[in-house]
Design a protein around this motif. Structure first.
Motif, PDB file in Angstrom:
ATOM      1  N   LEU A   1       1.461  -2.524  -7.571  1.00  0.00           N
ATOM      2  CA  LEU A   1       1.176  -3.845  -8.109  1.00  0.00           C
ATOM      3  C   LEU A   1       1.982  -4.051  -9.383  1.00  0.00           C
ATOM      4  O   LEU A   1       1.805  -3.304 -10.360  1.00  0.00           O
ATOM      5  CB  LEU A   1      -0.323  -3.982  -8.411  1.00  0.00           C
ATOM      6  CG  LEU A   1      -0.816  -5.373  -8.779  1.00  0.00           C
ATOM      7  CD1 LEU A   1      -0.588  -6.356  -7.633  1.00  0.00           C
ATOM      8  CD2 LEU A   1      -2.292  -5.343  -9.144  1.00  0.00           C
ATOM      9  N   ALA A   2       2.907  -5.032  -9.331  1.00  0.00           N
ATOM     10  CA  ALA A   2       3.743  -5.382 -10.490  1.00  0.00           C
ATOM     11  C   ALA A   2       4.508  -4.173 -11.012  1.00  0.00           C
ATOM     12  O   ALA A   2       4.570  -3.928 -12.214  1.00  0.00           O
ATOM     13  CB  ALA A   2       2.896  -5.992 -11.603  1.00  0.00           C
ATOM     14  N   GLY A   3       5.038  -3.409 -10.081  1.00  0.00           N
ATOM     15  CA  GLY A   3       5.842  -2.261 -10.467  1.00  0.00           C
ATOM     16  C   GLY A   3       5.033  -1.062 -10.892  1.00  0.00           C
ATOM     17  O   GLY A   3       5.607  -0.042 -11.316  1.00  0.00           O
ATOM     18  N   ARG A   4       3.717  -1.119 -10.768  1.00  0.00           N
ATOM     19  CA  ARG A   4       2.861   0.005 -11.143  1.00  0.00           C
ATOM     20  C   ARG A   4       2.081   0.496  -9.926  1.00  0.00           C
ATOM     21  O   ARG A   4       1.759  -0.283  -9.029  1.00  0.00           O
ATOM     22  CB  ARG A   4       1.878  -0.395 -12.238  1.00  0.00           C
ATOM     23  CG  ARG A   4       2.549  -0.757 -13.557  1.00  0.00           C
ATOM     24  CD  ARG A   4       1.495  -1.097 -14.594  1.00  0.00           C
ATOM     25  NE  ARG A   4       0.654  -2.218 -14.157  1.00  0.00           N
ATOM     26  CZ  ARG A   4      -0.455  -2.596 -14.791  1.00  0.00           C
ATOM     27  NH1 ARG A   4      -0.857  -1.913 -15.864  1.00  0.00           N
ATOM     28  NH2 ARG A   4      -1.140  -3.630 -14.330  1.00  0.00           N
ATOM     29  N   THR A   5       1.794   1.769  -9.920  1.00  0.00           N
ATOM     30  CA  THR A   5       1.022   2.370  -8.843  1.00  0.00           C
ATOM     31  C   THR A   5      -0.399   2.615  -9.351  1.00  0.00           C
ATOM     32  O   THR A   5      -0.588   3.323 -10.362  1.00  0.00           O
ATOM     33  CB  THR A   5       1.642   3.691  -8.371  1.00  0.00           C
ATOM     34  OG1 THR A   5       2.986   3.434  -7.910  1.00  0.00           O
ATOM     35  CG2 THR A   5       0.821   4.296  -7.241  1.00  0.00           C
ATOM     36  N   LEU A   6      -1.379   2.023  -8.659  1.00  0.00           N
ATOM     37  CA  LEU A   6      -2.766   2.100  -9.101  1.00  0.00           C
ATOM     38  C   LEU A   6      -3.635   2.654  -7.983  1.00  0.00           C
ATOM     39  O   LEU A   6      -3.343   2.504  -6.788  1.00  0.00           O
ATOM     40  CB  LEU A   6      -3.276   0.710  -9.498  1.00  0.00           C
ATOM     41  CG  LEU A   6      -2.496  -0.026 -10.588  1.00  0.00           C
ATOM     42  CD1 LEU A   6      -3.079  -1.429 -10.783  1.00  0.00           C
ATOM     43  CD2 LEU A   6      -2.557   0.756 -11.897  1.00  0.00           C
TER      44      LEU A   6
ATOM     45  N   LEU B   1       0.849  -1.188   0.000  1.00  0.00           N
ATOM     46  CA  LEU B   1       0.000   0.000   0.000  1.00  0.00           C
ATOM     47  C   LEU B   1       0.881   1.232   0.000  1.00  0.00           C
ATOM     48  O   LEU B   1       1.843   1.316   0.789  1.00  0.00           O
ATOM     49  CB  LEU B   1      -0.916   0.015   1.232  1.00  0.00           C
ATOM     50  CG  LEU B   1      -2.068  -0.991   1.238  1.00  0.00           C
ATOM     51  CD1 LEU B   1      -2.845  -0.900   2.551  1.00  0.00           C
ATOM     52  CD2 LEU B   1      -3.017  -0.747   0.066  1.00  0.00           C
ATOM     53  N   GLY B   2       0.545   2.192  -0.862  1.00  0.00           N
ATOM     54  CA  GLY B   2       1.365   3.385  -0.957  1.00  0.00           C
ATOM     55  C   GLY B   2       1.235   4.269   0.262  1.00  0.00           C
ATOM     56  O   GLY B   2       2.214   4.925   0.656  1.00  0.00           O
ATOM     57  N   ALA B   3       0.092   4.335   0.888  1.00  0.00           N
ATOM     58  CA  ALA B   3      -0.135   5.193   2.044  1.00  0.00           C
ATOM     59  C   ALA B   3      -1.349   4.672   2.815  1.00  0.00           C
ATOM     60  O   ALA B   3      -2.106   3.820   2.325  1.00  0.00           O
ATOM     61  CB  ALA B   3      -0.358   6.635   1.602  1.00  0.00           C
ATOM     62  N   VAL B   4      -1.478   5.181   3.992  1.00  0.00           N
ATOM     63  CA  VAL B   4      -2.668   4.818   4.766  1.00  0.00           C
ATOM     64  C   VAL B   4      -3.889   5.428   4.086  1.00  0.00           C
ATOM     65  O   VAL B   4      -3.908   6.639   3.810  1.00  0.00           O
ATOM     66  CB  VAL B   4      -2.565   5.335   6.214  1.00  0.00           C
ATOM     67  CG1 VAL B   4      -3.825   4.981   7.005  1.00  0.00           C
ATOM     68  CG2 VAL B   4      -1.331   4.771   6.895  1.00  0.00           C
TER      69      VAL B   4
END
Length: 359
Positions: free
Chosen positions: A115-120, A93-96
């Motif tokens: 996810l798999a080197g990508r930010t979604l 998770l990128g952030a809370v």
């Protein structure tokens, strides 16, 4: 098409189909609600257990988050361990997630995932707790699985509604076809009755249902109407016969007077006798009208005692011309007694035949 829409059978079939469709929709909605609620509750319980297990050991929290993520090869598990300042220390998770309560319960929120080197940016179900040292542990799960189950359930229910509606329409038409045949037979019988065949009766089934009871009631009504019409015909024939006799006598007397009278006095006598017979005819008509009023319940008064001797005398006088035509002598004998006494009228022919009537 307009006749079909006005058809009772079509409206019944449509009503049955709509009612069945509403019942099916209610059942499908209940199944969907229970299925979706069950899936949400199962996922929420899993997230609650996992986040509590991760928060139970502060030192092993990061390892617990990584284990949760690695458990799922389909990349539907998310998690993260964040410092007091929100910096990610473990997980994908990128952030809370914003607006996510730290009470350990599961909520649907929007979050940034790696996810798999990508930010979604994705919708997830997540549960969060704050550790004793201020760190925040988050355990999450993708919502796609629940959404797919919901979509599959809705599609299945929608596809099931189509044959349900079709079968309901077919069943309604089959159920109403029998009633339509009975209505057609009843309509044909009623048409014959309207054309004057009072002997015709409506067809009665063997089920003793409401329709059968209604047709039996209508048939009894037709029996009564036929009986009343027979009485009307009988009364009409009797009145016509009784009126024809004095009118015939009057006509004969007038013709005889016109050809045989020799003086004004004879004309006056014929006219007086004709007036008497006319009065008798009017009295007969009045009596028939009174009888009708009494049978109809409209006449309540003007009743009086009747002298039967006088009635017998009138009857003898009335039938005297017919007796004369048939060569029969009529004689009336009324004893001088009270009004309710016995009056005897006898008639004997010159061929030695005797009739007697006694009251």
């Amino acid at each position: 098409m307009a006749d079909l829409l006005r058809s009772t059978a079509f409206r019944w079939a449509l009503g049955i189909a709509l009612w069945s469709a509403l019942l099916a929709l209610a059942m499908f909605a209940f199944v969907y609600w229970q299925t979706a609620d069950y899936l949400r509750e199962e996922l929420a319980e899993t997230l609650r257990l996992e986040v509590r297990a991760a928060a139970a050991d502060d030192a092993a929290a990061a390892n617990r988050v990584d284990t949760w993520i690695a458990m799922d090869p389909h990349a539907t598990h998310y998690g993260g361990l964040f410092g007091p300042d929100g910096t990610r220390r473990a997980g994908n998770l990128g952030a809370v997630p914003e607006h996510l309560a730290r009470d350990g319960d599961a909520y649907r929120v929007s979050a940034t995932v790696d996810l798999a080197g990508r930010t979604l940016q994705d919708e997830i179900w997540a549960a969060a707790l704050t550790l004793a040292d201020g760190r925040i542990v988050v355990i999450a799960h993708d919502t796609d699985e629940i959404d797919r189950v919901k979509a599959t359930t809705l599609r299945a229910l929608g596809l099931g509604l189509v044959p349900t509606l079709a079968l309901s329409v077919l069943g309604g038409l089959l159920l109403t076809s029998r009633a339509r045949r009975r209505l057609a037979a009843t309509e044909a019988a009623v048409a014959e009755v309207m054309r004057g065949d009072l002997r015709r009766r409506l067809p009665v089934g063997d089920h003793d249902d409401e329709f059968d009871r209604l047709t039996r009631t209508v048939n009894r009504m037709l029996d009564e109407i036929e009986h009343l019409m027979g009485e009307v015909r009988s009364v009409g024939d009797a009145v016509a016969h009784d009126l024809r006799t004095p009118l015939t006598r009057l006509r004969a007397r007038l013709e005889r007077t016109r050809s045989q009278a020799r003086s004004v006095a004879e004309f006056h006598e014929a006219i007086d006798q004709g007036l008497i017979w006319i009065d008798q005819t009017l009295a007969m008509v009045t009596a028939v009208l009174r009888i009708g009023e009494m049978e109809d319940g409209r006449r309540r008064g003007a009743f009086a005692r009747v002298d039967l001797g006088e009635v017998a005398a009138v009857a003898v006088e009335f039938f005297a011309p017919l007796a004369e035509e048939k060569d029969i002598d009529l004689a009336l004998s009324v004893p001088p007694v009270r009004m309710s006494s016995t009056a005897t009228a006898t008639c004997a022919s010159r061929r030695s035949r005797t009739w007697s009537t006694t009251r």
